[in-house]
Design a protein around this motif. Structure first.
Motif, PDB file in Angstrom:
ATOM      1  N   GLY A 328       2.721  18.621 -34.473  1.00 22.03           N
ATOM      2  CA  GLY A 328       1.419  18.037 -34.002  1.00 22.03           C
ATOM      3  C   GLY A 328       1.459  17.927 -32.484  1.00 22.03           C
ATOM      4  N   GLN A 329       0.195  17.397 -32.106  1.00 23.51           N
ATOM      5  CA  GLN A 329       0.001  17.147 -30.784  1.00 23.51           C
ATOM      6  C   GLN A 329      -0.920  15.981 -30.602  1.00 23.51           C
ATOM      7  N   ALA A 330      -0.725  15.218 -29.747  1.00 30.28           N
ATOM      8  CA  ALA A 330      -1.695  13.908 -29.245  1.00 30.28           C
ATOM      9  C   ALA A 330      -1.706  13.698 -27.811  1.00 30.28           C
ATOM     10  N   LYS A 331      -2.812  13.359 -27.397  1.00 31.54           N
ATOM     11  CA  LYS A 331      -2.764  13.030 -25.725  1.00 31.54           C
ATOM     12  C   LYS A 331      -2.530  14.258 -25.066  1.00 31.54           C
ATOM     13  N   GLY A 332      -2.630  15.467 -25.341  1.00 28.68           N
ATOM     14  CA  GLY A 332      -2.294  16.541 -24.757  1.00 28.68           C
ATOM     15  C   GLY A 332      -0.839  17.070 -24.696  1.00 28.68           C
ATOM     16  N   ALA A 430      10.924   5.971 -26.519  1.00 31.69           N
ATOM     17  CA  ALA A 430      11.424   6.415 -25.613  1.00 31.69           C
ATOM     18  C   ALA A 430      10.796   7.728 -25.099  1.00 31.69           C
ATOM     19  N   VAL A 431      10.823   8.643 -26.007  1.00 30.34           N
ATOM     20  CA  VAL A 431      10.114  10.023 -25.976  1.00 30.34           C
ATOM     21  C   VAL A 431       8.733   9.689 -25.559  1.00 30.34           C
ATOM     22  N   ALA A 432       7.965   9.025 -26.309  1.00 30.64           N
ATOM     23  CA  ALA A 432       6.388   8.975 -26.305  1.00 30.64           C
ATOM     24  C   ALA A 432       6.353   8.507 -24.738  1.00 30.64           C
ATOM     25  N   GLY A 433       7.147   7.582 -24.114  1.00 31.61           N
ATOM     26  CA  GLY A 433       6.936   6.946 -22.976  1.00 31.61           C
ATOM     27  C   GLY A 433       7.127   7.900 -21.778  1.00 31.61           C
ATOM     28  N   VAL A 434       7.769   8.816 -21.668  1.00 30.96           N
ATOM     29  CA  VAL A 434       7.982   9.841 -20.752  1.00 30.96           C
ATOM     30  C   VAL A 434       6.991  10.956 -20.837  1.00 30.96           C
ATOM     31  N   ALA A 435       6.603  11.307 -21.972  1.00 25.44           N
ATOM     32  CA  ALA A 435       5.575  12.626 -21.863  1.00 25.44           C
ATOM     33  C   ALA A 435       4.186  12.358 -21.421  1.00 25.44           C
ATOM     34  N   GLY A 436       3.616  13.325 -20.758  1.00 23.00           N
ATOM     35  CA  GLY A 436       2.733  13.382 -20.392  1.00 23.00           C
ATOM     36  C   GLY A 436       1.513  14.431 -20.870  1.00 23.00           C
ATOM     37  N   GLU A 437       0.363  14.346 -20.291  1.00 16.81           N
ATOM     38  CA  GLU A 437      -0.427  15.728 -20.842  1.00 16.81           C
ATOM     39  C   GLU A 437       0.131  16.937 -20.100  1.00 16.81           C
ATOM     40  N   LEU A 455       6.413  10.964 -36.168  1.00 16.25           N
ATOM     41  CA  LEU A 455       6.454   9.727 -35.797  1.00 16.25           C
ATOM     42  C   LEU A 455       6.297   9.664 -34.007  1.00 16.25           C
ATOM     43  N   ILE A 456       6.554  10.693 -33.204  1.00 20.34           N
ATOM     44  CA  ILE A 456       6.355  10.809 -32.062  1.00 20.34           C
ATOM     45  C   ILE A 456       4.934  11.086 -31.662  1.00 20.34           C
ATOM     46  N   VAL A 457       4.366  12.003 -32.422  1.00 20.60           N
ATOM     47  CA  VAL A 457       2.936  12.217 -32.537  1.00 20.60           C
ATOM     48  C   VAL A 457       2.121  11.261 -32.794  1.00 20.60           C
ATOM     49  N   GLU A 458       2.296  10.138 -33.764  1.00 24.46           N
ATOM     50  CA  GLU A 458       1.713   9.028 -33.984  1.00 24.46           C
ATOM     51  C   GLU A 458       1.784   8.149 -32.858  1.00 24.46           C
ATOM     52  N   GLN A 459       3.056   7.991 -32.352  1.00 25.25           N
ATOM     53  CA  GLN A 459       3.267   6.886 -31.281  1.00 25.25           C
ATOM     54  C   GLN A 459       2.276   7.414 -30.110  1.00 25.25           C
ATOM     55  N   LEU A 460       2.178   8.640 -29.858  1.00 27.26           N
ATOM     56  CA  LEU A 460       1.505   8.972 -28.693  1.00 27.26           C
ATOM     57  C   LEU A 460      -0.065   8.640 -29.038  1.00 27.26           C
ATOM     58  N   ASP A 461      -0.402   9.134 -30.055  1.00 23.59           N
ATOM     59  CA  ASP A 461      -1.896   8.886 -30.540  1.00 23.59           C
ATOM     60  C   ASP A 461      -2.332   7.465 -30.713  1.00 23.59           C
TER      61      ASP A 461
END
Length: 462
Positions: A328-332, A430-437, A455-461
């Motif tokens: 999946g993808q979220a916030k680019g 931790a993963v969602a916190g470092v990932a950018g667009e 879960l990471i996709v959900e957190q980013l979204d």
């Protein structure tokens, strides 16, 4: 666990098995064999500790399914198939032993379904599932409708196993416990040969020797198709050719490869065979996938598929489950999942991620698989993980092993230049916190790390 091989009244005859009960039927490899047997009219039952989706599919197809292990689940079974993860104290396995029922390893049961077919087996330390999937998709698209059994679900096929109408049988051949020696292939692909599964083999030399035995299974009219870009597979090809007992072909970017792979620019590769060049338009990234495609192309030619038809058919392959699979993808941010559990595989997955991310960053959440593998390859894992911009390491997934004193994920994390250990509780944030667009996130490992992607996709979204 090691099962004692059994001699069937008629080796390879499904009829000699009678009613077959699968212990651990929900496993991807076990369900593949069960699915084929059900399709061929074999009375099948099976059990697993968990209620898994594939068990519902098998029940709809006619198999008797039980959730949980109990001796009564055997019913009137005449042959038992036990998954590699089944321990000897399993109540069903213990009951089968007490009754004197024949107990087959999954590979022996699969071999029984291969009788009367032209068998294509794909072996190698890495890339087996993807290459087997490519071969099956290619042949199906070319109209040959093979029977296939793969250690991963394949979106383009809809399943991981099916009974086909032709006399071709395509199967993944697992070397991890030596069970790939139970098959009788006409065409054998070897993607690579490296030291792995040392918990079973003990030494690298024993691993190499097992592949020699695998190549020796080929008949005089068979062919070994080995990757020229891998030192282990190339050496195997040389040793096999020297014996003169079967034909040997190689594939890869090496100038002397019989099926030579060329890079024609971003997303474009081609293969040259007998002086003719054929472009391949692949939908899966990474040099390792281009090599896998070259192997599949070679198999197709051996089975009489027109080269242009084969090249076009490869374009229909969109990947295999847990092999650089987009979750999946979220916030680019694109989130992928990969089954890689050996340093070479991790390196290949991260290289593919880098090609997708381009100028953006790559972040990996890695879960080591097995204490023994972590102990043997800690430094190599760290070196591979350092290809990412961020590497977060979870605790070891033990699978079939008991803990080894002093062996933890810290053996890897302490060697990272840009990574650290992370707990299950903090991993997603931790993963969602470092990932950018524009970045790519990759969850990697053969354990339950696959659950983290959504879960990471959900957190980013969120």
């Amino acid at each position: 666990m090691t099962h004692t091989p059994v001699s069937l009244e008629s080796p390879g005859s499904l009829q000699s098995l009678g009613r077959v009960h699968f212990i651990g039927i929900g496993g991807v490899g076990m369900s593949a064999v069960a699915r084929i047997m059900v399709s061929r009219g074999v009375p099948v039952s099976g059990s697993d500790a968990k209620d898994l989706p594939v068990m519902h599919d098998l029940a709809k197809a006619g198999a008797g399914i039980s959730v949980g292990y109990d001796a009564s689940n055997l019913g009137d079974a005449q042959t038992i198939v036990a998954g590699s993860a089944i321990r000897e104290d399993n109540p069903e396995l213990a009951a089968a032993r007490a009754q004197g029922l024949p107990v087959l390893h999954r590979s022996q049961a699969l071999a029984a379904t291969m009788a009367g077919h032209r068998v294509v087996t794909v072996a190698g330390t890495h890339g087996k599932s993807t290459t087997t999937s490519m071969v099956a998709v290619l042949l199906k698209e070319a109209g040959l409708d093979p029977t296939f059994a793969i250690g991963a679900n394949v979106p383009a096929l809809g399943v991981n196993a099916a009974h086909g109408s032709s006399d071709i049988f395509v199967a993944e051949a697992d070397e991890s416990d030596g069970s790939f020696l139970n098959y009788c292939p006409l065409i054998a692909v070897v993607t690579n040969v490296e030291a792995d599964h040392l918990d079973h083999y003990g030494t690298a030399e024993a691993v190499f020797a097992s592949f020699d035995s695998f190549a020796a299974l080929l008949p005089a009219d068979g062919v070994l198709l080995a990757c020229a870009d891998d030192a282990g597979a190339r050496a195997l090809a040389g040793r096999t050719a020297a014996k003169g007992t079967t034909r040997v072909l190689t594939y890869g970017t090496a100038d002397d490869a019989d099926i030579r792979l060329s890079d024609d620019g971003p997303g474009r590769v081609s293969v040259t065979v007998d002086g003719a060049n054929h472009g391949l338009d692949l939908q899966v990234p990474g040099r390792h996938n281009a090599l896998n495609a070259a192997a599949a192309f070679g198999v197709a030619l051996e089975l009489g598929v027109d080269p242009e038809v084969a090249a076009a058919a490869l374009g229909h392959f969109t990947g295999a489950s847990r092999r650089f699979e987009l979750k999946g993808q979220a916030k680019g941010v694109r989130v992928y999942d990969d089954y890689a559990h050996h340093p070479t595989e991790v390196r290949a997955a991260l290289s593919a991620a880098r090609s997708v991310a381009r100028q953006n960053k790559v972040h990996v959440l890695f879960q080591p698989h097995l204490f023994s593998r972590t102990r043997e390859f800690a430094a190599e894992f760290a070196e591979a993980l350092d290809l990412a911009d961020t590497a977060l390491v979870l605790d070891i997934y033990p699978a079939r092993e008991d803990p080894i004193p002093g062996v933890t994920s810290a053996l890897i994390a302490d060697k990272l230049s840009k990574g650290r250990l992370v707990s299950q509780e903090e991993a997603v944030a931790a993963v969602a916190g470092v990932a950018g667009e524009g970045d790519v996130v990759l969850t990697v490992g053969a354990g339950d790390v696959t659950a983290y992607g959504p879960l990471i996709v959900e957190q980013l979204d969120g």
